[in-house]
Design a protein around this motif. Structure first.
Motif, PDB file in Angstrom:
ATOM      1  N   LEU A  55      -2.741  -3.583  -5.507  1.00 37.09           N
ATOM      2  CA  LEU A  55      -2.024  -2.356  -5.168  1.00 37.09           C
ATOM      3  C   LEU A  55      -2.825  -1.496  -4.213  1.00 37.09           C
ATOM      4  O   LEU A  55      -2.353  -1.142  -3.133  1.00 37.09           O
ATOM      5  CB  LEU A  55      -1.700  -1.573  -6.443  1.00 37.09           C
ATOM      6  CG  LEU A  55      -1.288  -0.109  -6.235  1.00 37.09           C
ATOM      7  CD1 LEU A  55       0.088  -0.039  -5.601  1.00 37.09           C
ATOM      8  CD2 LEU A  55      -1.333   0.650  -7.546  1.00 37.09           C
ATOM      9  N   THR A  73       0.088   0.570 -11.527  1.00 38.90           N
ATOM     10  CA  THR A  73       0.581  -0.157 -10.357  1.00 38.90           C
ATOM     11  C   THR A  73       2.067   0.097 -10.138  1.00 38.90           C
ATOM     12  O   THR A  73       2.523   0.331  -9.016  1.00 38.90           O
ATOM     13  CB  THR A  73       0.325  -1.663 -10.534  1.00 38.90           C
ATOM     14  OG1 THR A  73      -1.066  -1.881 -10.770  1.00 38.90           O
ATOM     15  CG2 THR A  73       0.740  -2.432  -9.287  1.00 38.90           C
ATOM     16  N   GLY A 121       2.936   2.554  -6.974  1.00 41.39           N
ATOM     17  CA  GLY A 121       3.173   1.628  -5.873  1.00 41.39           C
ATOM     18  C   GLY A 121       3.955   2.272  -4.745  1.00 41.39           C
ATOM     19  O   GLY A 121       3.738   1.995  -3.575  1.00 41.39           O
ATOM     20  N   VAL A 161       5.960  -3.899  -5.512  1.00 46.50           N
ATOM     21  CA  VAL A 161       5.474  -4.348  -6.816  1.00 46.50           C
ATOM     22  C   VAL A 161       6.607  -4.950  -7.636  1.00 46.50           C
ATOM     23  O   VAL A 161       6.586  -4.921  -8.867  1.00 46.50           O
ATOM     24  CB  VAL A 161       4.818  -3.181  -7.585  1.00 46.50           C
ATOM     25  CG1 VAL A 161       3.541  -2.743  -6.914  1.00 46.50           C
ATOM     26  CG2 VAL A 161       5.795  -2.011  -7.712  1.00 46.50           C
TER      27      VAL A 161
END
Length: 779
Positions: free
Chosen positions: A517, A555, A559, A566
């Motif tokens: 990420l 994440t 994101g 993601v």
């Protein structure tokens, strides 16, 4: 011709001036320099104005870049000045030390990290590389000044382990002691740096005398045999050959040794494949305190000595005044004048030809720094050592990864600097976002140019704060990283994919998910997600599963801030959360204190992660699990109290129900340790709850007052740990409420027991030196 062998001290400005003076007076046909012969083709770059010292020759094994070594040069290094003179006058230059290829050959790998490499380098006035092992940081390779000690491997240097085969000898120290000096550096300054006259013959005689009294280093004998063979070769084709080498080697080069002995010593040596290039260096890494064998204690001072013609002391003190003014310390020209006078007076009293570093430092500390050591240390860091980073031409041969990094640094306006500097990034800005990705990708390649620092409160998820500091050994890490790809992005992607495949735990894989990420390594996601599925399916430890969820939640949550795709990760995260909810009840039984603490921390992480997911169904599933577990009979007090607090914060319990649950462990008959653990778990989220809920504070206060004296000592460490974690303002507010009587069950002012209040009066009277009454103590 023996008289043309110039024994020098590495990084000695006096030696540098003397060498240039001698070469100008007696120009040779060929100039031999102590250094790696594989770097002969790089000599021509010295004429390029874009090659700015301090720089270093970097040599590494092509098949194993982790085997690498540096040969640093400063502007005041005698070898650098000799090479520049030769290139400017059209004189052929040749390095004539033992080839570095001998040291990276297969048989060179057999010594242990505590032994010297095959072409060992004495610390005397000699130079040579030190190897690194694996991805260890590589230390510079020339050994120190006029001192003689075998050159250790880089790992030994990093661990501070000296070679055990030959005890080091310090020729500077020996000569200084013979002259009545207690400081070898000061002796060298007086004899060489401040005299301005060649002392090559005298130093050669001194080295000869010292070498006759100490055991020979086998590594020295090997290197010197090769040096003599090259010298013989050049003398056969040229009548006038000049040699610039560490003074420690001069006696060996003057010694008459049969050719067959040198040939026998060198026979049968294998060579590895090596490559060389120029890389930037720093004065910080040139300093001896950094672990560099050939380092000097004051590279910034030596730079000043070499580059400043007249008025060395006044100009130095002017620069020192500038350093202090930049930090807000008022320093006038009168300070500089008085400090210069004091430095010259100290030199005269000590019988020195000129004021040296010791005198100017003492004068600056007394006059300009008001005796404040921190100010003196600042001058030392900025000037005595110096914060100078060299530069190499863009056209310099380098691995593709280095070229790609250089181009990105230029496009992002992110110039490498030797000193630390702060970098505040706003990820909403395109350029800052690209900078963040580059720094994270470099960390994947073990090049920690930037270190994340704790962000200021309230700056949001789009902020990152870094501390940048470029280190010369990153050049070796980049060479090693070149095996993963030709660009920073490609190399980082390949490295992450390889680490995912080799990961042994679920936590390692989830860490890589977050790395993908922050570094925007979209092409590595398939490999990382596959490893995540595989590890999650095999791992049944609920603690591992809980530890994996926070990174995945971050994440998913952030994101979009980093504009990273993601997709596909939500399903994996939901599956892990379902497994955690199913496994928690069985994992919460029969817990020790340590296991209870670990479970509490894991549940805290999952609870925060669920809040980031913004998925109502998953939140309901988690809170249902928490609610059922919180009322489970026999549950350890620490997780039981923490779960109740989580339910309160989530709005699932009201104040009345929380107070009812708190009364259960605080009732008479419940072991105080269990009650203290419950309180610790409940209050570990902060003390504001007690500040605002007077009824809850009253319950806790009454329970504390009712703890029997014999059990209080067992409970006290738990209570100190709980309340000690509160902010100072929270503790103060709680104390004020208790002191004001608001914690009583009836809400009235707390009554004072006169007998108990009088108990500490004798001690207070002794401390204050006068008798006290109860009324005075209350006041």
């Amino acid at each position: 011709m023996p008289e043309r062998i110039y024994g020098i001290r590495h990084h000695g400005p006096g030696s540098a001036r003397a060498v240039v003076r001698e070469l100008s007076a007696n120009p040779p046909e060929v100039l031999l320099i102590e250094g790696p012969p594989e770097a002969d083709d790089l000599v021509r770059w010295v004429a390029d104005d874009d090659l700015e010292p301090p720089v270093a020759l970097l040599g590494y094994a092509v098949d194993d870049p982790g085997k690498a070594a540096f040969w640093p040069f400063a502007v005041f290094s005698p070898e650098w000045q000799a090479i520049r003179w030769a290139v400017g006058h059209g004189v052929r230059v040749r390095f004539f030390d033992l080839p570095y290829a001998f040291r990276v050959a297969p048989e060179a790998d057999t010594p242990s990290p505590r032994s010297t490499p095959a072409s060992g380098q004495p610390s005397g006035l000699s130079q040579g590389p030190r190897n690194s092992a694996g991805s260890q940081p590589v230390s510079p390779g020339w050994s120190s000044g006029l001192s003689h000690s075998p050159r250790n491997s880089a790992r030994s240097q990093l661990e501070g382990v000296e070679d055990e085969r030959v005890r080091p000898v310090d020729p500077i120290g020996e000569l200084a002691a013979a002259a009545g000096y207690d400081d070898p550096e000061r002796w060298w300054e007086d004899v060489v740096e401040h005299r301005g006259v060649p002392v090559f013959e005298a130093i050669a005689e001194a080295m000869t005398a010292i070498r006759e009294t100490v055991p020979e280093n086998p590594d020295d004998l090997l290197r010197e045999a090769y040096m003599r063979s090259v010298l013989r070769e050049e003398r056969r084709g040229h009548e006038d050959v000049a040699v610039v080498c560490g003074a420690w080697h001069v006696p060996a080069l003057l010694r008459k040794v049969p050719v067959k002995e040198d040939t026998a010593l060198l026979k049968g040596r294998r060579r590895g494949k090596v490559a060389f290039t120029w890389v930037p260096w720093t004065y910080g890494r040139l300093a001896s305190w950094s672990g560099y064998g050939a380092g000097v204690r004051s590279p910034g001072w030596y730079h000043h000595l070499f580059t400043t013609g007249d008025d060395v002391v006044p100009r130095w003190l002017v620069d020192a005044a500038g350093v202090l003014r930049a930090e807000g310390v008022p320093t006038s020209s009168a300070h500089v004048i008085e400090a210069a006078r004091l430095a010259e007076a100290l030199a005269a009293l000590r019988g020195r030809p000129l004021a040296g570093l010791a005198e100017v430092t003492e004068a600056a500390e007394a006059v300009m720094c008001d005796g404040e050591p921190l100010r003196t240390e600042l001058i030392s860091r900025r000037l005595v050592v110096g914060e100078r980073l060299g530069a190499v031409p863009d056209a310099m041969p380098a691995v593709p990864l280095v070229r790609d990094l250089t181009a990105r640094q230029r496009s992002l306006r992110l110039k490498p600097e030797p000193g630390e500097r702060a970098l505040d990034l706003d990820l909403r800005q395109d350029n800052d976002l690209r900078r963040s990705r580059l720094l994270h990708r470099l960390r994947v390649l073990d090049v920690p140019w930037g270190e994340r620092t704790a962000a200021r409160r309230g700056t949001g998820t789009f902020r990152e704060e870094w501390r940048l500091s470029w280190q010369p050994e990153f050049a070796v890490r980049l060479v090693e990283g070149g095996m993963w790809g030709t660009t920073v992005a490609a190399a980082a992607t390949a490295r992450v994919a390889a680490r995912a495949g080799a990961a042994g735990t679920l936590a390692e894989v989830t860490e890589l998910v977050e790395t993908c990420l922050v570094a925007d390594l979209a092409e590595a996601y398939p490999a990382v997600l596959a490893a995540l599925d595989r590890r999650a399916a095999l791992d049944a430890d609920v603690h591992h599963l809980m530890a994996a969820i926070p990174a995945l939640a971050r994440t998913l949550r952030y994101g979009d801030v980093r504009r990273t795709d993601v997709s596909g990760l939500a399903t994996v995260t939901a599956g892990l959360l379902a497994r955690v909810c199913a496994a928690l009840p069985s994992a919460a039984g029969s817990l020790s204190d340590e296991a209870a603490r670990r479970l509490r921390d894991g549940m805290d992480g999952v609870h925060q992660a669920v809040g980031l997911l913004a998925d109502e169904s998953q939140r309901e599933r988690w809170l249902a699990t928490v609610g059922a577990l919180a009322v489970r009979p026999g549950l350890h007090g620490l997780p039981a109290g923490r779960l109740t607090r989580l339910l309160l914060d989530a709005g699932r319990l009201d104040g009345a129900e929380v107070r009812r649950r708190l009364r259960l462990p605080l009732t008479v008959g419940t072991p105080p340790a269990h009650a203290a653990a419950w309180v610790e778990g409940f209050l570990s989220g902060g003390g504001l709850l007690l500040v605002h809920d007077e009824a809850l504070l009253a319950l806790v206060d009454d329970w504390l007052a009712d703890i029997p004296a014999d059990a209080f000592e067992a409970v006290l460490p738990l209570l100190r740990r709980t309340f000690g974690a509160f902010e100072a303002g929270e503790r103060r507010a709680i104390g004020e409420r208790v002191a004001g009587g608001r914690s009583g069950s009836a809400g009235t002012a707390a009554e004072i027991d006169p007998a108990r209040a009088a108990e500490p009066l004798p001690v207070l009277s002794a401390l204050l030196g006068r008798p006290l009454t109860t009324v005075q103590a209350e006041a």
